[in-house]
Design an enzyme around this catalytic site. Structure first.
Site: not given
Ligand code: GRF
Length: 221
Positions: A111, A113, A140, A149
């Site tokens: 993932n 985050h 991260s 998370d």
């Molecule tokens: C990103 O900020 C990621 O860190 C979080 O969700 C957002 C996804 O953005 N988990 P995108 O759809 O890839 O533009």
């Protein structure tokens, strides 16, 4: 001889700019992965269009059509397993996952985050970082565990927070960093450089005490 290639499935819920960065990294040869499918829990999102444009199977599994979280996650496992991926990539997948789902893909799900975990788990990370007055903020990549998370950290990008920053400006700058470090971490898996055993992450067979950091376009171990 062909290069090693990692079969992945990407889960999204929205815009999919991280998905795009992964697609682009594959296209330019920086990432040795086959994106077998993109699955969204929300219909008609931009990320599905991005997958279609790249010729990748784009699947909608609308969570609102399921009676329970468990039922949705069970179907999601079946959908994903059709493609037999070696790694599952959560890229803006805005669903809390059941333990059954997480356990099924234990050790093979990443993932991203938008905070320097363990700081600011959950939502609205940029606003919360500003309100807390942090000098540095970041993003991260981590393996997914049963704790939201909270899984073992793999790689972080760090930026300085400026006096004029807003939640929007931070989000924009953090997104740029995400698009660099997520393909980088996935490539480590493709190259068999990264693994997790019992919550301990190993990079090049060395246990990581703390995640490597991407700062000012350099990787600091
Ligand atoms: C990103 O900020 C990621 O860190 C979080 O969700 C957002 C996804 O953005 N988990 P995108 O759809 O890839 O533009």
């Amino acid at each position: 001889m062909s290069k090693p290639s990692l079969d992945i499935v990407v889960l999204i819920s929205g815009s999919g700019s991280n998905l795009q960065a992964i697609i682009d990294a594959v296209d330019t040869g920086k990432l040795h992965a086959n994106i077998k499918a993109v699955i969204s829990n929300r219909p008609n999102v931009k990320g599905l269009e991005r997958a279609q444009s790249a010729g990748i199977p784009a699947i909608t599994l609308d969570h609102t059509q399921f009676a329970s979280r468990e039922a949705f996650d069970q179907q999601l496992i079946l959908e994903i397993e059709q493609y037999q991926p070696e790694l599952i990539i959560l890229a803006g997948f805005m669903r809390i996952l059941t333990d059954e789902f997480v356990n099924h893909f234990k050790g093979r799900m990443l993932n991203i985050h938008p905070s320097l975990l363990p700081e600011f788990r959950g939502l609205n990370t940029h606003q919360r970082a500003l309100e807390a007055g942090v000098k540095q903020h970041g993003v991260s990549v981590h393996y997914v565990s049963n704790e939201l998370d909270g899984g073992p950290l793999v790689l972080q990008a760090v930026i300085d927070v400026n006096a004029l920053d807003t939640a929007e400006s931070l989000q924009q700058r953090i997104h740029q960093q995400e698009h660099i470090i997520y393909p980088m971490a996935i490539e480590w898996v493709a190259q068999h450089r990264l693994e997790v055993i019992e919550q301990q992450v190993y990079l090049d067979k060395q246990p990581l005490e703390s995640p490597p950091k991407w700062i000012n376009n350099k990787l600091i171990n």
